[in-house]
Design an enzyme around this catalytic site. Structure first.
Site, short mmCIF file in Angstrom:
data_model
loop_
_atom_site.label_atom_id
_atom_site.label_comp_id
_atom_site.label_asym_id
_atom_site.label_seq_id
_atom_site.Cartn_x
_atom_site.Cartn_y
_atom_site.Cartn_z
N GLN A 104 15.98 15.28 6.74
CA GLN A 104 14.54 15.37 6.99
C GLN A 104 14.04 14.13 7.76
OE1 GLN A 104 11.87 14.63 3.67
NE2 GLN A 104 10.83 16.56 4.07
N HIS B 288 3.67 -1.16 3.80
CA HIS B 288 3.05 0.15 3.56
C HIS B 288 4.20 1.13 3.31
CE1 HIS B 288 -0.10 3.23 4.00
NE2 HIS B 288 0.75 3.94 4.72
N SER C 271 0.87 -1.17 0.00
CA SER C 271 0.00 0.00 0.00
C SER C 271 0.91 1.23 0.00
CB SER C 271 -0.94 0.00 1.21
OG SER C 271 -0.23 -0.22 2.41
N LYS D 7 -7.69 -0.37 20.58
CA LYS D 7 -8.08 -0.04 19.20
C LYS D 7 -8.58 -1.29 18.47
CE LYS D 7 -4.09 2.37 18.31
NZ LYS D 7 -3.17 3.36 17.68
N ASP E 241 -1.53 14.32 16.60
CA ASP E 241 -0.53 14.94 17.48
C ASP E 241 -1.14 16.14 18.20
OD1 ASP E 241 1.75 13.32 17.20
OD2 ASP E 241 2.06 14.12 15.18
N PHE F 142 12.15 13.91 11.42
CA PHE F 142 10.88 13.21 11.66
C PHE F 142 11.07 12.17 12.76
CE2 PHE F 142 9.21 13.61 6.99
CZ PHE F 142 8.81 14.91 7.26
N TYR G 212 3.50 1.32 16.95
CA TYR G 212 4.83 1.91 17.15
C TYR G 212 5.87 0.86 17.59
CZ TYR G 212 1.98 5.98 16.66
OH TYR G 212 1.10 6.90 16.14
N GLU H 243 1.31 5.49 0.78
CA GLU H 243 0.75 6.65 1.48
C GLU H 243 1.17 7.95 0.79
OE1 GLU H 243 0.74 6.55 5.81
OE2 GLU H 243 1.50 8.60 5.79
N HIS I 208 5.48 4.53 21.26
CA HIS I 208 5.11 5.93 21.00
C HIS I 208 5.80 6.80 22.06
CE1 HIS I 208 2.59 9.57 20.98
NE2 HIS I 208 2.31 9.24 19.72
N TYR J 72 -3.98 13.21 6.82
CA TYR J 72 -4.83 14.29 7.32
C TYR J 72 -3.89 15.23 8.06
CZ TYR J 72 -9.41 15.80 9.20
OH TYR J 72 -10.57 16.46 9.51
P1 FAD Z 1 -2.93 6.42 20.07
O1 FAD Z 1 -2.85 5.05 19.56
O2 FAD Z 1 -4.19 6.81 20.72
O3 FAD Z 1 -1.78 6.67 21.11
C1 FAD Z 1 -0.41 6.44 20.77
C2 FAD Z 1 0.36 6.08 22.03
O4 FAD Z 1 0.37 7.18 22.93
C3 FAD Z 1 -0.30 4.93 22.73
O5 FAD Z 1 0.36 3.75 22.39
C4 FAD Z 1 -0.21 5.29 24.20
O6 FAD Z 1 0.72 4.48 24.83
C5 FAD Z 1 0.19 6.74 24.23
N1 FAD Z 1 -0.91 7.48 24.81
C6 FAD Z 1 -1.93 8.06 24.16
N2 FAD Z 1 -2.77 8.65 25.01
C7 FAD Z 1 -2.25 8.42 26.23
C8 FAD Z 1 -2.65 8.76 27.54
N3 FAD Z 1 -3.76 9.45 27.77
N4 FAD Z 1 -1.86 8.35 28.57
C9 FAD Z 1 -0.74 7.62 28.35
N5 FAD Z 1 -0.31 7.28 27.13
C10 FAD Z 1 -1.06 7.67 26.10
N6 FAD Z 1 -0.89 12.19 12.25
C11 FAD Z 1 -1.68 13.09 11.63
O7 FAD Z 1 -1.90 14.20 12.15
N7 FAD Z 1 -2.27 12.83 10.40
C12 FAD Z 1 -2.10 11.63 9.78
O8 FAD Z 1 -2.63 11.42 8.70
C13 FAD Z 1 -1.29 10.64 10.43
N8 FAD Z 1 -1.10 9.42 9.87
C14 FAD Z 1 -0.35 8.46 10.53
C15 FAD Z 1 -0.23 7.18 9.96
C16 FAD Z 1 0.52 6.20 10.60
C17 FAD Z 1 0.62 4.82 9.98
C18 FAD Z 1 1.19 6.51 11.82
C19 FAD Z 1 2.05 5.47 12.51
C20 FAD Z 1 1.07 7.77 12.40
C21 FAD Z 1 0.29 8.76 11.77
N9 FAD Z 1 0.11 10.03 12.33
C22 FAD Z 1 -0.68 10.96 11.69
C23 FAD Z 1 0.78 10.40 13.59
C24 FAD Z 1 -0.12 10.16 14.82
O9 FAD Z 1 -1.21 11.03 14.77
C25 FAD Z 1 0.73 10.43 16.06
O10 FAD Z 1 1.71 9.44 16.21
C26 FAD Z 1 -0.06 10.63 17.35
O11 FAD Z 1 0.82 11.15 18.34
C27 FAD Z 1 -0.65 9.34 17.92
O12 FAD Z 1 -1.74 8.94 17.23
P2 FAD Z 1 -2.29 7.42 17.44
O13 FAD Z 1 -3.54 7.27 16.70
O14 FAD Z 1 -1.22 6.46 17.21
O15 FAD Z 1 -2.60 7.51 19.00
#
Ligand code: FAD
Length: 306
Positions: free
Chosen positions: A221, A275, A21, A174, A115, A225, A154, A23, A158, A55
């Protein structure tokens, strides 16, 4: 048979069992838009399982993501996946975006927390009227329609996770909420990916954990990241790009070699799905897929005549 010969014979049949896939990110300018579409046209004949469109932070690309995904649906045979985050939006606003995708014919969403609005490294504060965490978003999307849902994972933890248990627990939430697949943050050390998959399986999570592969177009870069997202840059990687800042042609060759080495090693370890973070560029990704044994799929005669 030598290891190389075994690998070569496995890869000859690779098209039949490898899934890739790609991105992309939504373009900001007409020039970027043209580049994106050239890349999509180049990569589409490799018949990826899906292509995803990111996004922007804080929902900043809501319209552009939608427009890109819609154009992919309208003008190509590809199956688009739209990324969506919980950041800076109420539940109703996020639900409206999901419904809009459903109406446009999108069947796959990459559901993310996103983020922090103030940038990586600052504390994340969920919108008071929004989805509080990514697992809530997954459950919300599931309620709104028959969507395939991918989530993030991750292999090096993370940066906000205090420990592995918290990290894996978040992935489990999830999955329990209905995620079909996890796509990983990029990484360069395959041992770490393998150790991560073992942890995930030990926690009873059985969805595919698809490695996210980032070809190194620009070392500085990618290092930036990586610092933001908790990915490590091994010394050997830095050494390979040392002294090439002003030598793009050599950099490109080295980048292809590095990525090929990584994906072929993952194939040796039994990985079948990849991916690719394309950065809207087709060149390196196309070459890596070629090395994986993938070849352009010719359109069926009816499609070709249309
Ligand atoms: P989650 O899975 O909810 O959390 C990630 C980790 O943070 C968890 O494993 C957890 O341990 C920790 N955590 C979260 N909340 C808490 C809490 N309350 N207390 C303690 N620990 C906590 N970002 C964008 O803005 N746009 C995108 O399109 C985008 N695409 C992505 C695609 C992929 C494949 C990946 C890997 C990342 C992408 N991101 C994107 C980045 C992502 O938004 C960030 O990494 C963000 O910080 C975490 O999102 P998540 O959905 O993984 O969060």
């Amino acid at each position: 048979m030598s290891d190389d010969a075994k690998r070569a014979s496995r890869l000859l049949g690779a098209n039949s069992h490898l899934n890739v896939s790609f991105e992309f990110f939504p373009p900001k300018t007409p020039a970027m838009e043209e580049k994106l579409w050239q890349s999509i046209e180049r990569l589409a004949p490799l018949a990826p399982g899906f292509v995803s469109v990111t996004y922007g932070a804080g929902g900043s690309t809501r319209e552009r993501t939608h427009a890109t995904v819609s154009r992919i649906l309208r003008e190509t045979p590809l199956r688009p996946a739209a990324h969506l985050t919980c950041v800076a939006a109420t539940r109703d606003e996020v639900d409206a975006v999901v419904r809009g995708y459903g109406e446009a014919g999108v069947r796959h969403i990459v559901a993310l927390r996103g983020d922090p609005e103030q940038g990586v490294g600052t504390a994340y504060a969920p919108h008071p009227g929004g989805y509080q965490r990514s697992s809530d978003l997954v459950a919300g999307i599931r309620k709104l329609g028959d969507f395939e849902v991918s989530v993030a994972a991750y292999p090096e933890k993370h940066p906000e996770s205090p420990d592995w248990m918290t990290d894996i627990d978040m992935l489990k939430r999830k999955v329990d909420a209905g995620a079909d697949r996890a796509i990983t943050q990029f990484f360069f050390d395959n041992d770490r990916y393998e150790a991560y998959v073992e942890r995930v399986r030990a926690a009873g999570i059985d969805i595919p954990i698809v490695p996210g592969i980032a070809p190194v177009h620009n070392f500085a870069q990618i290092a930036r990241f990586a610092a933001g997202c908790g990915a490590s840059i091994p010394d050997w990687l830095a050494q390979r790009f040392e002294g090439l800042d002003d030598d793009p042609a050599t950099r490109q060759l080295v980048a292809a070699a590095v990525a090929a080495e990584q994906v072929l090693d993952l194939v040796d370890r039994g990985v079948t799905d990849f991916h690719f973070y394309t950065m809207n560029r087709a060149d390196l990704v196309y070459a890596i897929c070629h090395l994986l044994g993938m070849r352009p799929v010719k359109p069926a005669p009816a499609e070709a005549a249309a």
